[in-house]
Enzyme design. Structure first.
Site, short mmCIF file in Angstrom:
data_model
loop_
_atom_site.label_atom_id
_atom_site.label_comp_id
_atom_site.label_asym_id
_atom_site.label_seq_id
_atom_site.Cartn_x
_atom_site.Cartn_y
_atom_site.Cartn_z
N TYR A 163 86.14 30.82 -72.25
CA TYR A 163 87.31 31.60 -72.66
C TYR A 163 88.18 32.09 -71.51
O TYR A 163 89.38 32.16 -71.62
CB TYR A 163 86.90 32.81 -73.50
CG TYR A 163 86.52 32.42 -74.91
CD1 TYR A 163 87.49 32.29 -75.89
CD2 TYR A 163 85.21 32.12 -75.23
CE1 TYR A 163 87.16 31.89 -77.18
CE2 TYR A 163 84.87 31.72 -76.51
CZ TYR A 163 85.85 31.61 -77.49
OH TYR A 163 85.53 31.20 -78.75
N HIS A 181 73.91 31.38 -85.10
CA HIS A 181 75.11 31.98 -84.51
C HIS A 181 75.08 33.49 -84.79
O HIS A 181 75.79 33.99 -85.65
CB HIS A 181 76.37 31.32 -85.10
CG HIS A 181 77.59 31.47 -84.25
ND1 HIS A 181 78.34 30.41 -83.78
CD2 HIS A 181 78.22 32.58 -83.76
CE1 HIS A 181 79.37 30.84 -83.06
NE2 HIS A 181 79.32 32.16 -83.05
N ASN A 238 80.94 26.99 -73.94
CA ASN A 238 81.96 27.86 -74.53
C ASN A 238 82.69 28.54 -73.39
O ASN A 238 82.08 29.28 -72.61
CB ASN A 238 81.32 28.95 -75.41
CG ASN A 238 80.69 28.38 -76.67
OD1 ASN A 238 80.72 27.18 -76.93
ND2 ASN A 238 80.09 29.26 -77.48
N GLU A 274 75.33 30.83 -77.69
CA GLU A 274 75.51 31.90 -76.72
C GLU A 274 74.34 32.87 -76.64
O GLU A 274 74.48 34.07 -76.96
CB GLU A 274 76.80 32.67 -77.01
CG GLU A 274 78.03 31.79 -76.95
CD GLU A 274 79.34 32.57 -76.98
OE1 GLU A 274 79.32 33.77 -77.29
OE2 GLU A 274 80.39 31.96 -76.68
N ARG A 330 82.93 22.20 -86.38
CA ARG A 330 81.70 22.90 -85.99
C ARG A 330 81.49 24.10 -86.91
O ARG A 330 82.37 24.96 -87.01
CB ARG A 330 81.83 23.38 -84.53
CG ARG A 330 80.63 24.18 -84.08
CD ARG A 330 80.68 24.60 -82.62
NE ARG A 330 79.53 25.45 -82.36
CZ ARG A 330 79.55 26.58 -81.68
NH1 ARG A 330 80.66 27.02 -81.11
NH2 ARG A 330 78.45 27.29 -81.54
N GLU A 342 83.60 25.77 -77.61
CA GLU A 342 84.51 26.85 -77.99
C GLU A 342 85.51 27.08 -76.87
O GLU A 342 85.15 27.06 -75.69
CB GLU A 342 83.77 28.19 -78.19
CG GLU A 342 83.10 28.34 -79.52
CD GLU A 342 82.45 29.71 -79.70
OE1 GLU A 342 82.95 30.73 -79.17
OE2 GLU A 342 81.41 29.75 -80.38
C1 GAL Z 1 82.16 33.75 -78.89
C2 GAL Z 1 81.47 33.59 -80.21
C3 GAL Z 1 82.38 33.32 -81.36
C4 GAL Z 1 83.71 34.04 -81.28
C5 GAL Z 1 84.29 33.95 -79.88
C6 GAL Z 1 85.57 34.73 -79.67
O1 GAL Z 1 81.40 34.60 -78.08
O2 GAL Z 1 80.54 32.54 -80.15
O3 GAL Z 1 81.68 33.61 -82.53
O4 GAL Z 1 83.68 35.27 -81.82
O5 GAL Z 1 83.37 34.39 -78.94
O6 GAL Z 1 85.37 35.99 -79.14
#
Ligand code: GAL
Length: 461
Positions: A305, A116, A303, A161, A71, A370
């Site tokens: 996290y 992005h 995405n 995002e 990607r 992500e």
């Molecule tokens: C997301 C973003 C990425 C990367 C990731 C880690 O928000 O799309 O570019 O930085 O967080 O923090």
């Protein structure tokens, strides 16, 4: 365990890795301008991993991992220096042609993000994402990209995002363009992003899909949220409200109703009333005579996290998104923190979120576009914690597929390389490959977690 054509990927974005900020006719972007502004202390992406010149090194990394997909994002200002199709920078076209062709020659499929975070500065000067004009400009850029690269690119993401662009860029001011206009601009910017996304999807659908046979979506980020006290109805409501202000803000219009979640609108309008704000709703409405936003995604791009516990927040008499949401987020002490303080490690949250998406949005195909784990110094090349993180997370994805019946089409680790992590600069490292920013060659070296991810891929693909 994983479907036969599962995409095993890793991601990067143009500003975070390319460097070459004014090479070969590229125009400046809002991130160039933001990082060069006096007083910004976290560095810049002027050189970064220099992938503009060292792309072939990145390709070696991609091959070493055995990825089936990669990607990347296109830099709008590298292709169209002033943001419009009046001036096309052929050197930029050549660069991305080479990247795409090299990937395909190595049997790696590109997933390409059009936007992005890096708006051409020339368009910012005309109002950027706050101006309604941006919708058509984005659509022209998107059509140019479909036309130029769409014979080879089958997976597209329009905007990465929009939540982060809107909130960090216009509410908190910690991302470019660095505006702090709480409670107003983020809603407008997000609205124009949704309209731009929808228009580009319709263009693809009308003019390119039949021939190119690709898929188009937008990447939506969301944490998994749990009530702070399980079973407490106020906490459950707070959770639902925050989810409406994050995932729902974008997913409701695109996947469910064509409009923002009702709880989001009423929370904003109630707060406006309380603060004596007499204008029209701070949350804009979609026009009936525009192409609909509902249904403008061919898959769900997520995405993910981290996770949070949520409870009602204390009231506030300041106009802001925080006071509109009226929630407080807390970390569960049992979730270890990876590098940066916001990144509590909670792989189970991904499985829950996938199940939630299946149940709420009528079982869409989902790509996890992500997911990752960062280190902040001292950097360990034998990064056992990150290796464990990937193993556990991928196990949760397998459970979502097998036990919950979620249609997951792929998983993209963030990130292929250590890179410029926005306002955290180079101090926060997400790479599967270490990049030595001290060394002129910017050498790339695989971390243990990269080797482990390669083994997982080999076992399953
Ligand atoms: C997301 C973003 C990425 C990367 C990731 C880690 O928000 O799309 O570019 O930085 O967080 O923090």
């Amino acid at each position: 365990m994983f479907p036969r054509y599962f995409a095993w990927g890793a991601g990067t974005s143009a500003y975070q890795i390319e460097g070459g900020w004014q090479a070969d006719g590229k125009g400046p972007s809002i991130w160039d301008a933001f990082c060069h502004r006096a007083g910004v202390t976290f560095g810049d992406g002027d050189v970064s991993c220099n992938s503009y010149e060292l792309w072939e090194k990145d390709l070696e990394c991609i091959q070493q991992l055995g990825l089936t997909h990669y990607r990347l994002s296109l830099s709008w200002a590298r292709l169209l220096p002033d943001g419009t199709t009046q001036h096309i920078n052929q050197k930029g076209v050549q660069y991305y042609n080479k990247v795409i062709n090299d990937l395909l020659a190595c049997n790696v499929s590109p997933m390409v993000t059009l936007y992005h975070f890096d708006l051409p500065q020339a368009l910012q000067a005309q109002g950027g994402w706050k101006s309604p004009e941006i919708v058509k400009l984005f659509d022209s850029y998107a059509k140019f990209c479909f036309q130029t690269f769409g014979n080879r690119v089958k997976l597209w993401l329009t905007i990465n995002e929009p939540y982060v662009c809107a909130k960090f860029g216009y509410e908190d001011g910690i991302h470019a363009p660095g505006l702090k206009e709480p409670g107003i601009s983020a809603y407008l910017v997000a609205h124009n992003m949704l309209r731009a996304h929808a228009m580009a999807w319709h263009s693809y659908d009308s003019f390119y899909r039949a021939k190119q046979k690709g898929k188009v979506s937008l990447a939506i980020n969301s944490d998994w949220l749990e009530p702070s006290l399980s079973g407490c109805s106020e906490d459950i409501d707070a959770c639902e409200r925050l989810l409406a202000f994050t995932l729902g803000w974008f997913a409701w219009p695109v996947f469910k109703t064509g409009d923002y979640p009702e709880i989001m609108r009423s929370a904003i309008d109630d707060q406006s009333k309380k603060l004596g704000y007499n204008g029209s709703s701070r949350l804009p409405s979609f026009f009936k005579d525009e192409p609909p936003v509902l249904g403008t995604a061919d898959f769900f791009a997520l995405n993910y996290y981290t996770s949070r516990k949520v409870k009602p927040g204390r009231g506030s008499d300041v106009m802001s998104m925080k006071s509109d949401r009226g929630v407080e987020e807390v970390l569960d002490p049992s979730w270890p923190i990876s590098g940066p303080p916001w990144l509590a490690v909670a792989p189970h949250g991904l499985r829950n979120l996938l199940k939630y998406i299946k149940d709420t949005f009528n079982n869409p195909a989902v790509y996890i576009t992500e997911n990752g784990f960062a280190q902040v110094g001292p950097l360990l090349m034998e990064d056992a914690e990150r290796s464990g993180f990937y193993k556990n997370t991928i196990m949760e994805v397998a459970k979502a597929i097998q036990e919950d019946g979620v249609d997951v089409g792929g998983y993209f680790a963030w990130s292929l390389l250590d890179n410029f992590e926005w306002a955290d600069g180079y101090s926060v490292r997400f790479g599967l490959f270490h990049v030595n920013f001290e060394d002129a060659k910017l050498s790339r070296t695989i971390y243990q977690s990269g080797r482990e991810y390669a083994k997982i891929i080999l076992k399953h693909k």
